[in-house]
Design an enzyme around this catalytic site. Structure first.
Site, PDB file in Angstrom:
ATOM      1  NE  ARG A  58      -2.223   0.954   3.539  1.00  0.00           N
ATOM      2  CZ  ARG A  58      -1.663   1.792   4.356  1.00  0.00           C
ATOM      3  NH1 ARG A  58      -1.152   3.067   3.750  1.00  0.00           N
ATOM      4  NH2 ARG A  58      -1.125   1.549   5.475  1.00  0.00           N
ATOM      5  CE1 TYR A 111     -19.552   6.058 -14.123  1.00  0.00           C
ATOM      6  CE2 TYR A 111     -18.312   6.752 -12.538  1.00  0.00           C
ATOM      7  CZ  TYR A 111     -18.951   5.630 -13.008  1.00  0.00           C
ATOM      8  OH  TYR A 111     -18.994   4.672 -12.397  1.00  0.00           O
ATOM      9  CG  ASP A 183     -12.842  10.350 -16.655  1.00  0.00           C
ATOM     10  OD1 ASP A 183     -12.306   9.584 -17.538  1.00  0.00           O
ATOM     11  OD2 ASP A 183     -13.652   9.956 -15.775  1.00  0.00           O
ATOM     12  CE  LYS A 208     -15.674   2.230 -17.490  1.00  0.00           C
ATOM     13  NZ  LYS A 208     -15.942   1.888 -16.384  1.00  0.00           N
TER      14      LYS A 208
HETATM   15  C1  LIG Z   1     -15.843   8.004 -17.553  1.00  0.00           C
HETATM   16  C2  LIG Z   1     -15.949   7.319 -16.222  1.00  0.00           C
HETATM   17  N1  LIG Z   1     -14.808   7.781 -15.393  1.00  0.00           N
HETATM   18  C3  LIG Z   1     -14.537   7.180 -14.191  1.00  0.00           C
HETATM   19  C4  LIG Z   1     -15.494   5.841 -14.105  1.00  0.00           C
HETATM   20  C5  LIG Z   1     -14.916   5.034 -12.738  1.00  0.00           C
HETATM   21  O1  LIG Z   1     -14.275   4.189 -12.830  1.00  0.00           O
HETATM   22  P1  LIG Z   1     -14.243   2.615 -12.255  1.00  0.00           P
HETATM   23  O2  LIG Z   1     -15.495   2.061 -12.383  1.00  0.00           O
HETATM   24  O3  LIG Z   1     -12.955   1.887 -12.461  1.00  0.00           O
HETATM   25  O4  LIG Z   1     -14.336   3.184 -10.599  1.00  0.00           O
HETATM   26  C6  LIG Z   1     -16.016   5.343 -14.942  1.00  0.00           C
HETATM   27  C7  LIG Z   1     -16.826   3.927 -14.642  1.00  0.00           C
HETATM   28  O5  LIG Z   1     -17.642   3.713 -15.262  1.00  0.00           O
HETATM   29  C8  LIG Z   1     -16.494   5.979 -16.200  1.00  0.00           C
HETATM   30  O6  LIG Z   1     -17.013   5.514 -17.247  1.00  0.00           O
END
Ligand SMILES: Cc1ncc(COP(=O)(O)O)c(C=O)c1O
Length: 387
Positions: A58, A111, A183, A208
């Site tokens: 960690r 998101y 993001d 993703k």
């Molecule tokens: C655009 C976007 N950012 C962040 C996230 C969050 O990621 P995680 O699901 O890996 O926590 C997602 C998840 O679907 C997303 O679609």
């Protein structure tokens, strides 16, 4: 002379040390929580920051370090820290810069869980926010207050695929001493490198495309060394959103094929988007790769390609959306994206309130996987006759 960007070579070789792994091409999985020292002096040196020495997972772990080196090089950032999830990276990035009384300007069609961080969670700590239409630089500028610390971007957004002008946003924020976070999960560094456009911090849901096989939940944060060091010391260590070594290893495995996968997603998504756009039962296709996208030109300026996630507005009521979804054979119904498999997500099945966020009921997000595009078109074609 600036060095040519070679993502395939980075993905294949950056950080790899096969000579230290008995010649193995796949890295070892350092599946350990702690690292031991032969002497007092060696342990003391480790605590004083001796390079390449590990103490506790960690914090740092060699398998995770390999993923971090590759992702930092792909994004063109000084350093990267990977996390147990995209949300751990997103929340750590936000918390790094926020204190009580601060304000965040963020794009409205964020998101959904990042949206909830700002709307439901951050106010508990006296942190305020304004949601803006990220397409409108004037609206962004007008929302900035003396207490604004962060301009939070997601370009394209992951439901309506609106863009923000990244270079302009970075310049606007920098002039005012505001940190920019983006993001970059949709475009990935294969198609968009925000740090080169002046953005301070890049975050990813590495669940993703970066990992790419729908078999790991992970996140990444890329920034200058100083910011990453601070995140490691505070948000990562204290909140503890640490990735396990096996998940980090899966991420490394996925990264190696990221550039070739992204090109395949792009080619297929364009074909599917063109088919959908011409279909009489489709009101609108949201996809920056189509010339009809209102920000297509901006997209061409700041991205070198477009990925496999798009959305369609069906000419349908709720019953029609249900019939369409249930008729799909190749597209599975599911959240997330970035793996090999195509997916459909009608907004009507989610807990996102369409009226609050301005989404039409006929909106269906489609993720174009690695199947033959013609097979996907055939599936969509029959499902579009289901109501
Ligand atoms: C655009 C976007 N950012 C962040 C996230 C969050 O990621 P995680 O699901 O890996 O926590 C997602 C998840 O679907 C997303 O679609």
């Amino acid at each position: 002379m600036t060095k040519e960007y070679r993502p395939r070579t980075i993905a294949a070789h950056e950080g790899d040390t096969p000579a230290a792994w008995q010649g193995a091409v796949a890295p070892p999985i350092y599946e350990t929580s702690l690292f031991t020292f032969p002497t007092f002096e060696a342990a003391q040196a480790a605590f004083r920051g001796a390079p390449g020495v590990y103490i506790y997972t960690r914090g740092w772990n060699p398998t995770a370090r390999l993923a971090e080196q590759k992702i930092a090089a792909l994004e063109g950032g000084e350093a990267c820290k990977i996390f147990a999830s995209g949300m751990a990276a997103v929340s750590s990035a936000l918390l790094r810069f926020l204190r009580q009384g601060d304000h965040v300007v963020a794009v409205r069609s964020l998101y959904s869980v990042t949206y909830r961080f700002l709307k439901e969670f951050a106010p508990r700590f006296g942190i305020d926010h304004s949601f803006v239409d990220g397409r409108d630089l004037k609206e962004i500028a007008a929302a900035i207050r003396p207490t604004t610390r962060i301009l939070y971007l997601e370009s394209p957004t992951s439901l309506l695929f609106d863009l923000q002008d990244l270079a302009a946003c970075a310049a606007l924020a920098r002039e005012r001493g505001i940190v920019t976070i983006i993001d970059n999960s949709w475009a990935t560094p294969i198609f968009q490198r925000p740090i080169q456009l002046g953005i301070d911090v890049v975050v990813h849901s590495a669940s993703k495309y970066l990992s790419g096989h729908s078999d790991v939940v992970a996140g990444a944060l890329i920034a200058g060394q100083k910011i990453v060091d601070e995140v490691v010391r505070h948000e990562h260590a204290i909140l503890g959103g640490n990735i396990g070594p096996f998940e980090a290893w899966l991420l490394v495995r996925g990264l190696r094929t990221l550039p070739v996968r992204m090109n395949a997603h792009q080619a297929a998504a364009i074909e599917v988007a063109r088919f959908l756009e011409a279909h009489r039962r489709v009101r609108k296709v949201h996809y920056p790769g189509l010339p009809s996208h209102p920000q297509h030109e901006l997209g061409r300026r700041q991205m070198s390609g477009t990925s496999g996630l798009l959305s369609v507005e069906l000419d349908a009521n709720l019953d029609g959306v249900r019939a369409f979804t249930n008729a799909l054979r190749l597209f599975a119904i599911g959240v997330s994206w970035g793996g090999y498999e195509s997916l459909a997500l009608p907004i009507a099945v989610t807990d996102v309130k369409p009226e609050e966020r301005g989404y039409p009921v006929g909106l269906v997000r489609l993720y174009i996987g690695l199947e033959e595009p013609q097979a996907l078109v055939e599936d969509l074609s029959q499902a579009l006759q289901a109501w």
